[in-house]
Design an enzyme around this catalytic site. Sequence first.
Site, PDB file in Angstrom:
ATOM      1  N   SER A 117       0.824  -1.212   0.000  1.00  0.00           N
ATOM      2  CA  SER A 117       0.000   0.000   0.000  1.00  0.00           C
ATOM      3  C   SER A 117       0.852   1.251   0.000  1.00  0.00           C
ATOM      4  O   SER A 117       0.340   2.339  -0.233  1.00  0.00           O
ATOM      5  CB  SER A 117      -0.874   0.037   1.260  1.00  0.00           C
ATOM      6  OG  SER A 117      -1.700  -1.069   1.330  1.00  0.00           O
ATOM      7  N   HIS A 138      -1.267  -2.615  -7.116  1.00  0.00           N
ATOM      8  CA  HIS A 138      -1.983  -2.248  -5.888  1.00  0.00           C
ATOM      9  C   HIS A 138      -3.482  -2.441  -6.085  1.00  0.00           C
ATOM     10  O   HIS A 138      -4.149  -1.626  -6.723  1.00  0.00           O
ATOM     11  CB  HIS A 138      -1.644  -0.796  -5.513  1.00  0.00           C
ATOM     12  CG  HIS A 138      -2.234  -0.369  -4.221  1.00  0.00           C
ATOM     13  ND1 HIS A 138      -2.693   0.900  -3.976  1.00  0.00           N
ATOM     14  CD2 HIS A 138      -2.454  -1.064  -3.083  1.00  0.00           C
ATOM     15  CE1 HIS A 138      -3.159   0.965  -2.749  1.00  0.00           C
ATOM     16  NE2 HIS A 138      -3.034  -0.213  -2.196  1.00  0.00           N
ATOM     17  N   GLU A 150      -3.847  -0.047  -9.198  1.00  0.00           N
ATOM     18  CA  GLU A 150      -2.799   0.925  -9.513  1.00  0.00           C
ATOM     19  C   GLU A 150      -1.583   0.109  -9.955  1.00  0.00           C
ATOM     20  O   GLU A 150      -1.093  -0.725  -9.196  1.00  0.00           O
ATOM     21  CB  GLU A 150      -2.397   1.701  -8.252  1.00  0.00           C
ATOM     22  CG  GLU A 150      -3.080   3.024  -8.059  1.00  0.00           C
ATOM     23  CD  GLU A 150      -2.616   3.723  -6.780  1.00  0.00           C
ATOM     24  OE1 GLU A 150      -2.218   4.876  -6.861  1.00  0.00           O
ATOM     25  OE2 GLU A 150      -2.670   3.102  -5.698  1.00  0.00           O
ATOM     26  N   ASN A 188      -3.725   6.138  -2.137  1.00  0.00           N
ATOM     27  CA  ASN A 188      -3.527   6.161  -0.683  1.00  0.00           C
ATOM     28  C   ASN A 188      -2.915   7.464  -0.187  1.00  0.00           C
ATOM     29  O   ASN A 188      -3.111   7.852   0.967  1.00  0.00           O
ATOM     30  CB  ASN A 188      -2.669   4.983  -0.230  1.00  0.00           C
ATOM     31  CG  ASN A 188      -3.499   3.724  -0.104  1.00  0.00           C
ATOM     32  OD1 ASN A 188      -4.732   3.800  -0.079  1.00  0.00           O
ATOM     33  ND2 ASN A 188      -2.858   2.583  -0.032  1.00  0.00           N
TER      34      ASN A 188
HETATM   35  P1  NAD Z   1      -3.410  -9.319   6.423  1.00  0.00           P
HETATM   36  O1  NAD Z   1      -2.869  -8.968   7.760  1.00  0.00           O
HETATM   37  O2  NAD Z   1      -4.855  -9.646   6.278  1.00  0.00           O
HETATM   38  O3  NAD Z   1      -2.590 -10.567   5.796  1.00  0.00           O
HETATM   39  C1  NAD Z   1      -1.193 -10.614   5.715  1.00  0.00           C
HETATM   40  C2  NAD Z   1      -0.806 -12.077   5.551  1.00  0.00           C
HETATM   41  O4  NAD Z   1       0.607 -12.135   5.264  1.00  0.00           O
HETATM   42  C3  NAD Z   1      -1.006 -12.900   6.838  1.00  0.00           C
HETATM   43  O5  NAD Z   1      -1.797 -14.059   6.532  1.00  0.00           O
HETATM   44  C4  NAD Z   1       0.408 -13.303   7.247  1.00  0.00           C
HETATM   45  O6  NAD Z   1       0.487 -14.588   7.854  1.00  0.00           O
HETATM   46  C5  NAD Z   1       1.111 -13.283   5.885  1.00  0.00           C
HETATM   47  N1  NAD Z   1       2.572 -13.219   5.991  1.00  0.00           N
HETATM   48  C6  NAD Z   1       3.325 -12.511   6.861  1.00  0.00           C
HETATM   49  N2  NAD Z   1       4.647 -12.754   6.654  1.00  0.00           N
HETATM   50  C7  NAD Z   1       4.715 -13.627   5.611  1.00  0.00           C
HETATM   51  C8  NAD Z   1       5.777 -14.261   4.930  1.00  0.00           C
HETATM   52  N3  NAD Z   1       7.051 -14.051   5.287  1.00  0.00           N
HETATM   53  N4  NAD Z   1       5.496 -15.113   3.928  1.00  0.00           N
HETATM   54  C9  NAD Z   1       4.215 -15.349   3.568  1.00  0.00           C
HETATM   55  N5  NAD Z   1       3.140 -14.774   4.183  1.00  0.00           N
HETATM   56  C10 NAD Z   1       3.398 -13.920   5.195  1.00  0.00           C
HETATM   57  O7  NAD Z   1      -3.004  -8.099   5.472  1.00  0.00           O
HETATM   58  P2  NAD Z   1      -3.738  -7.589   4.139  1.00  0.00           P
HETATM   59  O8  NAD Z   1      -4.734  -6.551   4.513  1.00  0.00           O
HETATM   60  O9  NAD Z   1      -4.128  -8.749   3.308  1.00  0.00           O
HETATM   61  O10 NAD Z   1      -2.538  -6.790   3.436  1.00  0.00           O
HETATM   62  C11 NAD Z   1      -1.541  -7.476   2.703  1.00  0.00           C
HETATM   63  C12 NAD Z   1      -0.807  -6.483   1.816  1.00  0.00           C
HETATM   64  O11 NAD Z   1      -1.748  -5.833   0.936  1.00  0.00           O
HETATM   65  C13 NAD Z   1      -0.103  -5.353   2.584  1.00  0.00           C
HETATM   66  O12 NAD Z   1       1.065  -4.987   1.904  1.00  0.00           O
HETATM   67  C14 NAD Z   1      -1.133  -4.234   2.514  1.00  0.00           C
HETATM   68  O13 NAD Z   1      -0.554  -2.950   2.669  1.00  0.00           O
HETATM   69  C15 NAD Z   1      -1.658  -4.435   1.118  1.00  0.00           C
HETATM   70  N6  NAD Z   1      -2.981  -3.845   0.866  1.00  0.00           N
HETATM   71  C16 NAD Z   1      -3.941  -3.893   1.838  1.00  0.00           C
HETATM   72  C17 NAD Z   1      -5.194  -3.325   1.594  1.00  0.00           C
HETATM   73  C18 NAD Z   1      -6.267  -3.370   2.643  1.00  0.00           C
HETATM   74  O14 NAD Z   1      -7.288  -2.674   2.489  1.00  0.00           O
HETATM   75  N7  NAD Z   1      -6.112  -4.157   3.686  1.00  0.00           N
HETATM   76  C19 NAD Z   1      -5.469  -2.741   0.350  1.00  0.00           C
HETATM   77  C20 NAD Z   1      -4.465  -2.740  -0.630  1.00  0.00           C
HETATM   78  C21 NAD Z   1      -3.220  -3.298  -0.368  1.00  0.00           C
END
Ligand code: NAD
Length: 280
Positions: A117, A138, A150, A188
């Site tokens: 993000s 993204h 994005e 963002n």
């Molecule tokens: P989340 O907390 O729901 O999930 C993250 C997952 O990553 C967890 O299941 C965790 O176990 C796993 N993880 C951690 N370390 C790891 C590793 N070394 N190898 C493999 N898996 C690993 O988070 P999310 O909301 O799904 O966000 C994930 C990514 O997407 C982040 O970079 C976030 O910024 C981005 N993002 C999030 C949103 C949102 O609205 N939540 C929107 C766009 C982008």
Amino acid sequence: MKTIGIVGAGQMGCGIALVCATAGLDVTLNDVDAQAAKRGINSISGNLARMVSKGKMTSDEATAALGRIRAGGVLAELIESDLVIEAATENIQIKEDILRNLDAIVRPGSVIATNTSSVSVTRLGSMLGDPGRFIGMHFFNPVPVMALVEVIRGLRTSDATVDATVAFTKRIGKQPICVSNSPGFVVNRILVPMINEAIFVLQQGLASAEEIDEGMKLGANHPIGPLALADLIGLDTTLAIMNVLYADFSDSKYRPASLLKEMVDAGYLGRKSGRGFFTY
Ligand code: NAD
């Protein structure tokens, strides 16, 4: 790009997996936490069932899509991927480690993308021997609903990688916008400081969480209020994005609200933990 690897089976990784599988692609969904990958498959299955009940797909299509996703716990299983999308926790160290490992595994010529993000795509790309094959993709939450991706070009991303990623984005039914790397990219950078400001307003006691959200829905025509949106994004992720904006721009206007830090320290992460500014 027919075989897709996804690293991180959280809310975003699962959403991306679902969208890729319903577009007919084979997906390996990896997570360092084996339980998370299994939970991910369950949540995708539940989402597909809801789509069937709403008439958005047939149950045969849902079964076929689910059959195209397999859960894994070892990065080496992504060796055959044409495209790997990193969607792990928003933490630079974690992402850099994953990318260094992926570089050794994923065959040359395959594209490696990050769903970060806020972290610099140029910085993450420099973890790879060939930064030309690295790009930001993204997605927005919830992935099956939100049309935008994005596509973020790092300083060393190649034209071929941009073209392939734009074509792939359209292939899975999403609408790409191409942007250059910069903290928070485009959406963002505008959206998350607005959410942070709503948290300042709450912290200063100017209005309740319900009133703030009602105000922005009725007064600014937003479909969801900023505090409910923070809960949906995850308060840990929201804080991580503000911290990146604050550090990378060195500008105090991006300082995170102290209430946001307090909530994260308390374990109130929003929907994913059952409690944030609202209770779920
Ligand atoms: P989340 O907390 O729901 O999930 C993250 C997952 O990553 C967890 O299941 C965790 O176990 C796993 N993880 C951690 N370390 C790891 C590793 N070394 N190898 C493999 N898996 C690993 O988070 P999310 O909301 O799904 O966000 C994930 C990514 O997407 C982040 O970079 C976030 O910024 C981005 N993002 C999030 C949103 C949102 O609205 N939540 C929107 C766009 C982008």
